[in-house]
Motif scaffolding. Structure first.
Motif, PDB file in Angstrom:
ATOM      1  N   LEU A   1       7.913  15.866  -7.876  1.00  0.00           N
ATOM      2  CA  LEU A   1       8.085  15.554  -9.576  1.00  0.00           C
ATOM      3  C   LEU A   1       6.920  15.070 -10.198  1.00  0.00           C
ATOM      4  O   LEU A   1       7.031  15.699 -11.560  1.00  0.00           O
ATOM      5  N   GLY A   2       5.882  14.657  -9.313  1.00  0.00           N
ATOM      6  CA  GLY A   2       4.983  14.531 -10.322  1.00  0.00           C
ATOM      7  C   GLY A   2       4.016  15.980 -10.503  1.00  0.00           C
ATOM      8  O   GLY A   2       3.782  15.827 -11.472  1.00  0.00           O
TER       9      GLY A   2
ATOM     10  N   SER B   1       1.205  -0.729   0.328  1.00  0.00           N
ATOM     11  CA  SER B   1      -0.689   0.035   0.009  1.00  0.00           C
ATOM     12  C   SER B   1       0.817   1.200   0.019  1.00  0.00           C
ATOM     13  O   SER B   1       0.910   1.733  -1.258  1.00  0.00           O
ATOM     14  N   ASN B   2       2.323   1.393   0.908  1.00  0.00           N
ATOM     15  CA  ASN B   2       3.370   2.493   0.540  1.00  0.00           C
ATOM     16  C   ASN B   2       3.498   2.744  -0.725  1.00  0.00           C
ATOM     17  O   ASN B   2       3.377   4.029  -1.183  1.00  0.00           O
ATOM     18  N   ASN B   3       3.355   1.526  -1.618  1.00  0.00           N
ATOM     19  CA  ASN B   3       4.514   1.505  -3.062  1.00  0.00           C
ATOM     20  C   ASN B   3       2.909   2.095  -3.721  1.00  0.00           C
ATOM     21  O   ASN B   3       3.646   3.370  -4.313  1.00  0.00           O
ATOM     22  N   ARG B   4       1.543   2.490  -3.706  1.00  0.00           N
ATOM     23  CA  ARG B   4       0.735   2.578  -3.887  1.00  0.00           C
ATOM     24  C   ARG B   4       0.543   3.901  -3.860  1.00  0.00           C
ATOM     25  O   ARG B   4       0.747   4.329  -4.528  1.00  0.00           O
ATOM     26  N   ASN B   5       0.444   4.183  -2.743  1.00  0.00           N
ATOM     27  CA  ASN B   5       0.247   5.874  -2.065  1.00  0.00           C
ATOM     28  C   ASN B   5       2.065   6.750  -2.801  1.00  0.00           C
ATOM     29  O   ASN B   5       1.062   8.022  -3.943  1.00  0.00           O
TER      30      ASN B   5
ATOM     31  N   PHE C   1       2.734  10.829  -7.138  1.00  0.00           N
ATOM     32  CA  PHE C   1       4.117  11.033  -8.791  1.00  0.00           C
ATOM     33  C   PHE C   1       2.430  11.252  -9.361  1.00  0.00           C
ATOM     34  O   PHE C   1       2.895  12.341 -10.178  1.00  0.00           O
ATOM     35  N   PHE C   2       1.904  10.338  -9.487  1.00  0.00           N
ATOM     36  CA  PHE C   2       0.730  10.761 -10.432  1.00  0.00           C
ATOM     37  C   PHE C   2      -0.238  11.569 -10.968  1.00  0.00           C
ATOM     38  O   PHE C   2      -0.788  11.971 -11.976  1.00  0.00           O
ATOM     39  N   LYS C   3      -0.608  12.072  -9.440  1.00  0.00           N
ATOM     40  CA  LYS C   3      -1.309  12.896  -9.169  1.00  0.00           C
ATOM     41  C   LYS C   3      -1.387  14.112 -10.072  1.00  0.00           C
ATOM     42  O   LYS C   3      -2.528  14.371 -10.760  1.00  0.00           O
ATOM     43  N   GLY C   4      -0.531  14.509 -10.267  1.00  0.00           N
ATOM     44  CA  GLY C   4       0.348  15.722 -10.940  1.00  0.00           C
ATOM     45  C   GLY C   4      -0.171  15.927 -12.384  1.00  0.00           C
ATOM     46  O   GLY C   4       0.084  16.661 -12.854  1.00  0.00           O
ATOM     47  N   PHE C   5       0.006  14.281 -13.072  1.00  0.00           N
ATOM     48  CA  PHE C   5      -0.663  14.103 -14.094  1.00  0.00           C
ATOM     49  C   PHE C   5      -1.887  15.417 -14.940  1.00  0.00           C
ATOM     50  O   PHE C   5      -1.515  15.341 -15.713  1.00  0.00           O
ATOM     51  N   PHE C   6      -2.525  14.513 -14.478  1.00  0.00           N
ATOM     52  CA  PHE C   6      -3.707  15.286 -14.788  1.00  0.00           C
ATOM     53  C   PHE C   6      -5.091  15.314 -14.238  1.00  0.00           C
ATOM     54  O   PHE C   6      -5.139  16.508 -13.961  1.00  0.00           O
ATOM     55  N   LYS C   7      -4.909  14.667 -12.886  1.00  0.00           N
ATOM     56  CA  LYS C   7      -6.167  14.404 -11.298  1.00  0.00           C
ATOM     57  C   LYS C   7      -6.327  15.543 -11.119  1.00  0.00           C
ATOM     58  O   LYS C   7      -6.416  17.270 -10.685  1.00  0.00           O
ATOM     59  N   GLU C   8      -4.468  16.212 -10.660  1.00  0.00           N
ATOM     60  CA  GLU C   8      -4.528  17.532  -9.855  1.00  0.00           C
ATOM     61  C   GLU C   8      -3.265  17.936 -10.200  1.00  0.00           C
ATOM     62  O   GLU C   8      -2.347  18.984 -10.057  1.00  0.00           O
ATOM     63  N   ASN C   9      -3.675  18.620 -12.508  1.00  0.00           N
ATOM     64  CA  ASN C   9      -2.358  18.898 -12.579  1.00  0.00           C
ATOM     65  C   ASN C   9      -2.571  20.565 -12.220  1.00  0.00           C
ATOM     66  O   ASN C   9      -3.355  21.335 -11.803  1.00  0.00           O
ATOM     67  N   PRO C  10      -1.237  21.189 -11.925  1.00  0.00           N
ATOM     68  CA  PRO C  10      -1.305  22.635 -11.154  1.00  0.00           C
ATOM     69  C   PRO C  10      -1.080  23.442 -12.210  1.00  0.00           C
ATOM     70  O   PRO C  10      -1.924  24.422 -11.248  1.00  0.00           O
TER      71      PRO C  10
END
Lengths: 201, 194
Positions: A136-137, A3-7, A12-21
């Motif tokens: 990074l994300g 679960s830690n890895n998934r977190n 990392f990936f949330k910044g790409f699309f869902k929470e794109n800054p």
């Protein structure tokens, strides 16, 4: 552990699309509009932001417990300003052309809401590793957004990508796309498109 | 005497900070929904920007350059601006409570705004002297106010118009800003600078 890895992956990936800054949170728009007239400028700006955000998150993640919370914002700004100065001087020394094209927008990364915003919203209350993944994300999300802008504006405004002409000689470039109005129109359309997609889900 | 005036007009109209340099977009998107708050923000920003232009120029020419500390420019400017805004806030609070009520909430917002730091950095980059920089800062503030006022007027109208759902909020404001930038490009022939 799993679960830690998934977190970490999620951070990392949330910044790409869902929470794109840029396209979702609408932060740091100044530089996205100002220097996205060509692909080269976009990439340079994206890498500069990546450098600053990564190292600021890293350093602030290391020392955040030592900083009294009343003075945290000035302290964060000093850390950020240090890395922005490094980036600025490096570009000036090694890539004077790019430094000239980006003008004041490299020093202005200091007041870019993305950088300070991530420190306040994430690094402050999370452990070092997730903070780095988040940084990074988020910078990857910034890079994606500014690159999209750069590609659209360079194709329409110059008829080229990275300086290579992709249309025949009969193509008449739409000059206004590389001027300020084109920046506003392109970003408006990208954010509108983003709203359109996310609304459907 | 002509050059400061040209710099003033360039900063206010032809090279409008919002519409050609894209500085100060956060308040442009955030505060521009109502005309009254646009006026407050505009005045507060103009005041802070003029003061910033004067003080950063003095600091730059009297302290940083003689001591060859140019590389500290950015950090020093940020602190000068932060201190200045705090100071202005305290003075206004004491001297004119009514003015403080009108501008108060906008002042802290301005500290972290890229338009003020951008102004200081651009002025230093172009080697303006004290008078030129003062006019530069004042002009930039006036231009900021003009753009903010225009867009807030349009946005008040938009409230009652039927905007496509996906474009509501920020996208339509950016679209309008794009069209305004078109219009301001029309002024670009009236003066030449650099």
């Amino acid at each position: 552990m799993a679960s830690n890895n998934r977190n970490l992956g999620f951070e990392f990936f949330k910044g790409f699309f869902k929470e794109n800054p840029v396209l979702v949170q609408l932060l740091g728009l100044c530089s996205v509009l100002a220097v996205s007239n060509t692909v080269v400028n976009s990439i340079s700006m994206g890498i500069a932001v990546l450098f600053v955000l990564f190292f600021s998150s890293f350093v602030i993640g290391l020392v955040k417990d030592l900083i009294p919370s009343e003075v945290r914002i000035p302290a964060f700004i000093v850390v950020i300003a240090t890395f922005v100065t490094i980036a600025d001087l490096f570009l000036k020394a090694k890539f004077p052309d790019i430094s000239k094209a980006l003008g004041p927008y490299i020093p202005l990364i200091v007041v870019n809401c993305i950088i300070l915003g991530r420190q306040e919203a994430f690094t402050k209350k999370n452990k070092l590793l997730p903070s780095i993944m988040d940084a990074l994300g988020m910078s990857a999300g910034y890079l994606i957004a500014i690159l999209l802008m750069g590609i659209i504006r360079e194709i329409l405004g110059f008829g080229s990508i990275l300086g290579f002409r992709i249309f025949g000689s009969s193509f008449k470039p739409i000059l206004v796309m590389i001027l300020p109005p084109g920046a506003f129109l392109t970003l408006a359309m990208l954010i509108g498109f983003m709203n359109f997609i996310t609304r459907k889900e | 005497m002509v050059r400061p005036l040209i710099i003033f007009i360039a900063a206010a109209i032809t090279n409008n900070f919002i519409l050609t340099y894209f500085l100060g977009l956060c308040p442009f998107l955030g505060v521009s929904a109502k005309v009254s708050s646009a006026i407050g923000m505009g005045f507060a920003a103009t005041f802070v920007m003029t003061m910033t232009a004067i003080i950063t120029n003095v600091v730059d020419h009297l302290i940083l350059r003689p001591l060859h500390l140019d590389f500290l420019q950015m950090i020093v400017f940020i602190f000068v601006i932060a201190v200045l805004v705090q100071f202005v806030e305290m003075v206004i609070k004491k001297a004119s409570p009514s003015l403080y009520k009108a501008l108060g909430i906008f002042l802290p917002l301005i500290t972290t705004n890229c338009i003020v730091l951008g102004l200081a950095l651009l002025g230093a980059m172009r080697n303006y002297n004290l008078i030129e920089n003062t006019f530069f800062g004042f002009g930039a503030g006036v231009g900021f106010t003009i753009a903010l006022l225009l867009i807030s007027g349009i946005r008040e109208e938009l409230e009652v118009r039927d905007v496509p759902k996906a474009l509501k909020g920020a996208p339509i404001t950016l679209l309008i800003a794009g069209l305004m930038a078109f219009a301001f490009m029309g002024f670009s022939g009236i003066i030449t600078l650099q």
